[in-house]
Design an enzyme around this catalytic site. Sequence first.
Site, PDB file in Angstrom:
ATOM      1  N   THR A   1      -6.028  -0.607 -34.730  1.00 19.16           N
ATOM      2  CA  THR A   1      -7.045  -1.625 -34.446  1.00 19.16           C
ATOM      3  C   THR A   1      -7.118  -2.725 -35.498  1.00 19.16           C
ATOM      4  OG1 THR A   1      -8.682  -0.203 -35.546  1.00 19.16           O
ATOM      5  CG2 THR A   1      -8.460   0.021 -33.152  1.00 19.16           C
ATOM      6  N   GLU A   2      -6.142  -2.770 -36.393  1.00 19.84           N
ATOM      7  CA  GLU A   2      -6.226  -3.677 -37.537  1.00 19.84           C
ATOM      8  C   GLU A   2      -6.425  -5.145 -37.154  1.00 19.84           C
ATOM      9  OE1 GLU A   2      -3.934  -0.090 -39.146  1.00 19.84           O
ATOM     10  OE2 GLU A   2      -4.161  -1.155 -37.248  1.00 19.84           O
ATOM     11  N   VAL A   3      -5.743  -5.617 -36.105  1.00 21.71           N
ATOM     12  CA  VAL A   3      -5.817  -7.046 -35.775  1.00 21.71           C
ATOM     13  C   VAL A   3      -7.224  -7.471 -35.368  1.00 21.71           C
ATOM     14  CG1 VAL A   3      -3.395  -7.245 -35.128  1.00 21.71           C
ATOM     15  CG2 VAL A   3      -5.090  -6.627 -33.380  1.00 21.71           C
TER      16      VAL A   3
END
Length: 258
Positions: free
Chosen positions: A134-136
Amino acid sequence: MENLVLYQVAERIATITINRPEKRNALNPQLISALTTAFIRASEDDLVKVVVLNANGDSFSAGADLGYLQQLQHNTFEENVADSNRLKKLFTTIYYLPKVVIAQVEGHAIAGGCGLATICDIVFATPESNFGYTEVKIGFVPAIVSCFLKQKVSESVAKEILLTGKTFSAEQALKYNLINFVTNSSEIHQIVREFALSLCNGSSENSLMITKQLITQTNNPLLEKCLETAVQINARVRESEDFKKGISSFLNKEKINW
């Protein structure tokens, strides 16, 4: 630090347990270092033939610790490089470990937690487990894990799950080839144990080690270069305005309008 990770050996199986259930087993520098130490211990333990990684509580690992994310906003570039290298060391220790590593995923495996599962040789998960990079969504990038993910899934799948930052089920993870087995929560502990025992009792330790080396050391000769680049990208992105905005919004539970 000792309480963050539990280490137990029985029947030639080392069980390494992430033990921050009150924080959903979120990653921070102390936990990452403790995990690295535990895997090195298993590597050097003559009584160990197979390693199982699991976690206490309802989550396998929910990603980065909130306090850790807050601190990242104030790190220097050099501190961020050192921090990224710490995660790189954990992932490469597991990936190149001369013993088979099995992940037993129960609950959420998100961001860095999903990365941990990705690195392991064999992955079991329950139907209720959720995965996702989910980094973006918070202005970050899944830099280090991307170097390993591309060796497990196709390029199109890697782009889909890394660029969208979506979470997905264990069944979908199985279709992506990210994991190997989906097992009911009531049975996963026993099935993982039986699988590990079958490796211990049915395969030569030397053959397991060399076979794993054949796969990991010849699969991608550019892996080390990829990881070096990923560390630098990690550090640079943490200095960006998008990262600062994303982390601030995440910590304050505010909706981000990108």
